[in-house]
Write a protein that holds these residues in place. Structure first.
Motif, PDB file in Angstrom:
ATOM      1  N   GLN A 334       0.821  -1.285   0.016  1.00 41.85           N
ATOM      2  CA  GLN A 334      -0.136  -0.038  -0.137  1.00 41.85           C
ATOM      3  C   GLN A 334       0.837   1.235   0.048  1.00 41.85           C
ATOM      4  O   GLN A 334       1.758   1.478   1.120  1.00 41.85           O
ATOM      5  CB  GLN A 334      -0.891  -0.091   1.291  1.00 41.85           C
ATOM      6  CG  GLN A 334      -1.922  -1.093   1.308  1.00 41.85           C
ATOM      7  CD  GLN A 334      -2.558  -1.216   2.557  1.00 41.85           C
ATOM      8  OE1 GLN A 334      -2.349  -0.431   3.507  1.00 41.85           O
ATOM      9  NE2 GLN A 334      -3.731  -1.961   2.540  1.00 41.85           N
ATOM     10  N   ILE A 335       0.829   2.247  -1.100  1.00 44.84           N
ATOM     11  CA  ILE A 335       1.654   3.258  -1.059  1.00 44.84           C
ATOM     12  C   ILE A 335       0.535   4.387  -1.195  1.00 44.84           C
ATOM     13  O   ILE A 335      -0.540   4.683  -1.869  1.00 44.84           O
ATOM     14  CB  ILE A 335       2.545   3.315  -2.453  1.00 44.84           C
ATOM     15  CG1 ILE A 335       3.314   2.173  -2.424  1.00 44.84           C
ATOM     16  CG2 ILE A 335       3.475   4.598  -2.306  1.00 44.84           C
ATOM     17  CD1 ILE A 335       4.389   1.865  -3.478  1.00 44.84           C
ATOM     18  N   PHE A 336       0.666   5.274  -0.333  1.00 38.51           N
ATOM     19  CA  PHE A 336      -0.219   6.555   0.010  1.00 38.51           C
ATOM     20  C   PHE A 336       0.819   7.732  -0.403  1.00 38.51           C
ATOM     21  O   PHE A 336       2.034   7.912  -0.107  1.00 38.51           O
ATOM     22  CB  PHE A 336      -0.395   6.789   1.307  1.00 38.51           C
ATOM     23  CG  PHE A 336      -1.075   5.631   1.938  1.00 38.51           C
ATOM     24  CD1 PHE A 336      -2.527   5.575   1.696  1.00 38.51           C
ATOM     25  CD2 PHE A 336      -0.609   4.684   2.871  1.00 38.51           C
ATOM     26  CE1 PHE A 336      -2.998   4.375   2.235  1.00 38.51           C
ATOM     27  CE2 PHE A 336      -1.115   3.830   3.412  1.00 38.51           C
ATOM     28  CZ  PHE A 336      -2.427   3.449   3.096  1.00 38.51           C
ATOM     29  N   ALA A 337       0.246   8.555  -1.669  1.00 36.76           N
ATOM     30  CA  ALA A 337       1.018   9.517  -2.009  1.00 36.76           C
ATOM     31  C   ALA A 337       0.138  10.863  -2.283  1.00 36.76           C
ATOM     32  O   ALA A 337      -0.976  10.741  -2.553  1.00 36.76           O
ATOM     33  CB  ALA A 337       1.457   9.122  -3.625  1.00 36.76           C
ATOM     34  N   THR A 338       0.675  11.769  -1.499  1.00 37.12           N
ATOM     35  CA  THR A 338      -0.051  13.232  -1.345  1.00 37.12           C
ATOM     36  C   THR A 338       0.581  14.300  -1.941  1.00 37.12           C
ATOM     37  O   THR A 338       2.057  14.542  -1.980  1.00 37.12           O
ATOM     38  CB  THR A 338      -0.151  13.344   0.008  1.00 37.12           C
ATOM     39  OG1 THR A 338       0.873  13.379   0.665  1.00 37.12           O
ATOM     40  CG2 THR A 338      -1.088  12.213   0.696  1.00 37.12           C
ATOM     41  N   ASP A 339      -0.296  15.423  -2.095  1.00 35.93           N
ATOM     42  CA  ASP A 339       0.278  16.347  -2.687  1.00 35.93           C
ATOM     43  C   ASP A 339      -0.814  17.634  -2.546  1.00 35.93           C
ATOM     44  O   ASP A 339      -1.921  17.277  -2.415  1.00 35.93           O
ATOM     45  CB  ASP A 339       0.694  16.323  -4.098  1.00 35.93           C
ATOM     46  CG  ASP A 339       1.862  17.579  -4.637  1.00 35.93           C
ATOM     47  OD1 ASP A 339       3.123  17.315  -4.541  1.00 35.93           O
ATOM     48  OD2 ASP A 339       1.336  18.788  -4.978  1.00 35.93           O
ATOM     49  N   ILE A 340      -0.414  18.862  -2.634  1.00 39.56           N
ATOM     50  CA  ILE A 340      -1.394  19.728  -2.562  1.00 39.56           C
ATOM     51  C   ILE A 340      -1.824  20.343  -3.874  1.00 39.56           C
ATOM     52  O   ILE A 340      -2.731  20.887  -3.737  1.00 39.56           O
ATOM     53  CB  ILE A 340      -0.646  21.168  -1.522  1.00 39.56           C
ATOM     54  CG1 ILE A 340      -1.976  22.160  -0.933  1.00 39.56           C
ATOM     55  CG2 ILE A 340       0.193  21.945  -2.511  1.00 39.56           C
ATOM     56  CD1 ILE A 340      -1.139  23.077  -0.241  1.00 39.56           C
ATOM     57  N   SER A 341      -1.301  19.907  -4.783  1.00 40.23           N
ATOM     58  CA  SER A 341      -1.664  20.184  -6.231  1.00 40.23           C
ATOM     59  C   SER A 341      -2.856  19.482  -6.822  1.00 40.23           C
ATOM     60  O   SER A 341      -2.291  18.315  -6.919  1.00 40.23           O
ATOM     61  CB  SER A 341      -0.424  20.400  -7.028  1.00 40.23           C
ATOM     62  OG  SER A 341      -0.579  20.696  -8.400  1.00 40.23           O
ATOM     63  N   ASP A 342      -3.865  19.862  -7.099  1.00 35.09           N
ATOM     64  CA  ASP A 342      -4.561  18.941  -7.751  1.00 35.09           C
ATOM     65  C   ASP A 342      -4.171  18.742  -9.080  1.00 35.09           C
ATOM     66  O   ASP A 342      -4.493  17.677  -9.569  1.00 35.09           O
ATOM     67  CB  ASP A 342      -5.959  19.591  -8.123  1.00 35.09           C
ATOM     68  CG  ASP A 342      -6.952  19.765  -6.785  1.00 35.09           C
ATOM     69  OD1 ASP A 342      -6.841  18.912  -6.001  1.00 35.09           O
ATOM     70  OD2 ASP A 342      -7.375  20.945  -6.408  1.00 35.09           O
ATOM     71  N   ALA A 343      -3.473  19.647  -9.931  1.00 32.04           N
ATOM     72  CA  ALA A 343      -2.930  19.288 -11.257  1.00 32.04           C
ATOM     73  C   ALA A 343      -1.889  18.327 -11.092  1.00 32.04           C
ATOM     74  O   ALA A 343      -1.853  17.185 -12.008  1.00 32.04           O
ATOM     75  CB  ALA A 343      -2.301  20.634 -11.944  1.00 32.04           C
ATOM     76  N   PHE A 344      -1.105  18.329 -10.396  1.00 29.31           N
ATOM     77  CA  PHE A 344      -0.019  17.380 -10.288  1.00 29.31           C
ATOM     78  C   PHE A 344      -0.807  15.846  -9.797  1.00 29.31           C
ATOM     79  O   PHE A 344      -0.250  14.866 -10.401  1.00 29.31           O
ATOM     80  CB  PHE A 344       1.074  17.589  -9.047  1.00 29.31           C
ATOM     81  CG  PHE A 344       2.018  18.779  -9.290  1.00 29.31           C
ATOM     82  CD1 PHE A 344       1.850  19.326 -10.537  1.00 29.31           C
ATOM     83  CD2 PHE A 344       2.393  19.305  -8.486  1.00 29.31           C
ATOM     84  CE1 PHE A 344       2.815  20.629 -10.592  1.00 29.31           C
ATOM     85  CE2 PHE A 344       3.376  20.534  -8.554  1.00 29.31           C
ATOM     86  CZ  PHE A 344       3.434  21.000  -9.857  1.00 29.31           C
ATOM     87  N   LEU A 345      -1.622  16.094  -8.947  1.00 31.93           N
ATOM     88  CA  LEU A 345      -2.269  14.621  -8.607  1.00 31.93           C
ATOM     89  C   LEU A 345      -3.024  13.963  -9.965  1.00 31.93           C
ATOM     90  O   LEU A 345      -3.041  12.622  -9.849  1.00 31.93           O
ATOM     91  CB  LEU A 345      -3.388  14.824  -7.570  1.00 31.93           C
ATOM     92  CG  LEU A 345      -2.609  15.112  -6.252  1.00 31.93           C
ATOM     93  CD1 LEU A 345      -3.526  15.657  -5.163  1.00 31.93           C
ATOM     94  CD2 LEU A 345      -1.744  14.054  -5.589  1.00 31.93           C
ATOM     95  N   SER A 346      -3.732  14.779 -10.730  1.00 29.39           N
ATOM     96  CA  SER A 346      -4.295  14.623 -11.720  1.00 29.39           C
ATOM     97  C   SER A 346      -3.426  13.504 -12.625  1.00 29.39           C
ATOM     98  O   SER A 346      -3.532  12.566 -13.202  1.00 29.39           O
ATOM     99  CB  SER A 346      -5.024  15.369 -12.549  1.00 29.39           C
ATOM    100  OG  SER A 346      -5.561  15.001 -13.775  1.00 29.39           O
ATOM    101  N   ARG A 347      -2.310  14.088 -12.997  1.00 26.36           N
ATOM    102  CA  ARG A 347      -1.082  13.707 -13.715  1.00 26.36           C
ATOM    103  C   ARG A 347      -0.611  12.528 -13.122  1.00 26.36           C
ATOM    104  O   ARG A 347      -0.164  11.276 -13.714  1.00 26.36           O
ATOM    105  CB  ARG A 347      -0.072  14.745 -14.104  1.00 26.36           C
ATOM    106  CG  ARG A 347      -0.439  15.775 -15.078  1.00 26.36           C
ATOM    107  CD  ARG A 347       0.634  16.605 -15.008  1.00 26.36           C
ATOM    108  NE  ARG A 347       1.890  15.928 -15.786  1.00 26.36           N
ATOM    109  CZ  ARG A 347       3.051  16.227 -16.055  1.00 26.36           C
ATOM    110  NH1 ARG A 347       3.391  17.721 -15.496  1.00 26.36           N
ATOM    111  NH2 ARG A 347       3.936  15.807 -16.542  1.00 26.36           N
TER     112      ARG A 347
END
Length: 434
Positions: A334-347
């Motif tokens: 299980q790998i949880f990956a987080t970021d504050i940027s919606d654009a980055f997360l979409s890619r």
């Protein structure tokens, strides 16, 4: 043989870089590039105080006449690069055929041509080295050409604090390379070649009001106080503003511009398997320790804060799958990956990357863990399903818990930017057994 009227290149090149740094512009092109190069050079002023390095795709089996042809479009000194040539301001340098080129401390170095996944990527190869060597004093330009060479180099320059350009697709004979560069979301200006030249001239001499310390004309584009100031200057340049407080007022009135500033300040230096030594340590020491500490049927839980566009996340997933598949009892991952940027997360969720990643991903891994698609390569579904991407503000949202590993080695990652934030991330997420 030189064409009539062409100025000969110097027989002996300068081999020692200047003590005072100055901006260096890396310009990549392929099919249709000759016309684009000419249009840009014809409109370049002679005294910008910048060095220009041209990296076209050349036939590796033939002598190039490009230097002679381009010398007719400019009065700037232009020459084909010889190994060990130091870049000087107001000079143009052209890569020779069948070579790769890097820049180190302002000196151009040549190596035999390489292929990554069957395709040579000389533009990415040079622009990445330019980003590392010149940081905020690097400028990357992508002109006409097919495929996607240059896209990764543009990302590297943008992440280093430099400025990036791409030719307007409507003016490019072959729009593939400019399109791929723009698709990264890391291009500052999209313009025809003549307007790119005009923009370079404008930013090289425009004074900036509101930032500390006076700056010389050729250096005013690159504030010496670091990437944050360079980012502010670039945004002012994009809006044709000369006063920092004018930009502050724009952000107060326009929430979209404030979001843009926020995104620009998120340093995103990432890539697949960026540090092989780190992954070697993970494979030899970290992963064995994690697996050895697990209870029966207990999953391996990883967290990647500040995951950007996902390259680091998928690199960890692939390396961990390669490790556990050799074990008799394969634990769940299980790998949880987080970021504050919606654009980055979409890619990141899409897992689609330009074909240039073959520079960083081995042929075997491309075959096993990726699928070739029109846009390049997509991470296979079996790997994507191991990774959960979610939006998170590390300054206020709670961290994940019961973790075996927190990956925070991505350069510029915000989770390691301050001691209080580091404590919040690491000590709130610690797992007693590991």
């Amino acid at each position: 043989m030189s064409s009539p009227g062409a100025r000969p290149a110097r027989a002996v090149g300068v081999t020692r870089a200047r003590a005072t740094p100055f901006p260096i512009v890396g310009i990549g092109a392929s099919a249709g590039g000759l016309e684009a190069f000419k249009q840009l050079l014809e409109h370049l002023p002679l005294d910008l105080g910048m060095g220009f390095v041209l990296v076209p795709h050349l036939d590796p089996s033939h002598h190039s006449l490009l230097t002679d042809l381009l010398s007719r479009a400019t009065k700037l000194s232009i020459e084909e690069v010889k190994n060990g040539r130091a870049v000087e301001p107001n000079h143009i340098y052209v890569i020779p055929p069948n070579t790769y080129m890097v820049i180190e401390r302002g000196v151009l170095k040549l190596t035999p041509r390489k292929k990554f996944g069957g395709q040579p990527m000389p533009i990415d190869f040079f622009l990445r080295s330019l980003a590392e060597d010149r940081a905020e004093m690097a400028i990357g330009i992508i002109l006409s050409g097919s495929a996607s060479d240059g896209a990764l180099g543009i990302e590297a320059i943008k992440s280093s604090g430099g400025m990036t350009f791409a030719q307007d697709e409507q003016t490019a004979r072959y729009p593939g390379m400019p399109h791929s560069a723009v698709a990264t979301g890391r291009v500052d200006f999209v313009l025809p070649p003549a307007q790119i030249a005009a923009e370079l001239a404008r930013i090289s001499v425009r004074p900036l009001v509101g930032l500390p310390a006076p700056m010389e004309p050729a250096e005013s584009f690159f504030p010496k106080s670091g990437t944050a100031l360079a980012t502010l200057f670039k945004l002012l340049t994009l809006h044709h503003m000369e006063n920092l407080w004018d930009y502050v007022r724009l952000c107060e009135k326009n929430s979209g511009e404030l979001d843009r500033l926020y995104q620009e300040l998120l340093v995103m230096v990432t890539g697949f398997f960026r540090d092989p030594k780190v992954f070697d340590v993970l494979r030899k020491k970290v992963y064995p320790a994690i697996v050895g500490s697990l209870e029966e049927r207990e999953p391996i839980r990883l967290w990647v804060p500040g995951c950007a566009t996902g390259e680091e996340v998928y690199s960890l997933a692939i390396s961990l799958v390669e490790f556990v598949e050799k074990k008799r009892d394969r634990p769940q991952i299980q790998i949880f990956a987080t970021d504050i940027s919606d654009a980055f997360l979409s890619r990141a969720r899409a897992g689609v990357y330009v074909e240039n990643i073959a520079m960083d991903v081995s042929t075997d891994r491309l075959r096993r863990f990726f699928t070739k698609v029109d846009a390049g390569y997509q991470v296979n579904k079996s790997i994507r399903e191991l990774c959960i991407f979610a939006k998170q503000d590390l300054t206020k949202d709670p961290p994940f818990s019961k973790l075996n590993l927190i990956s925070c080695f991505r350069e510029g990652s915000v989770c390691c930017s301050t001691m209080p934030l580091s404590r919040r991330v690491f000590f709130s997420s610690e797992r007693p057994k590991t």
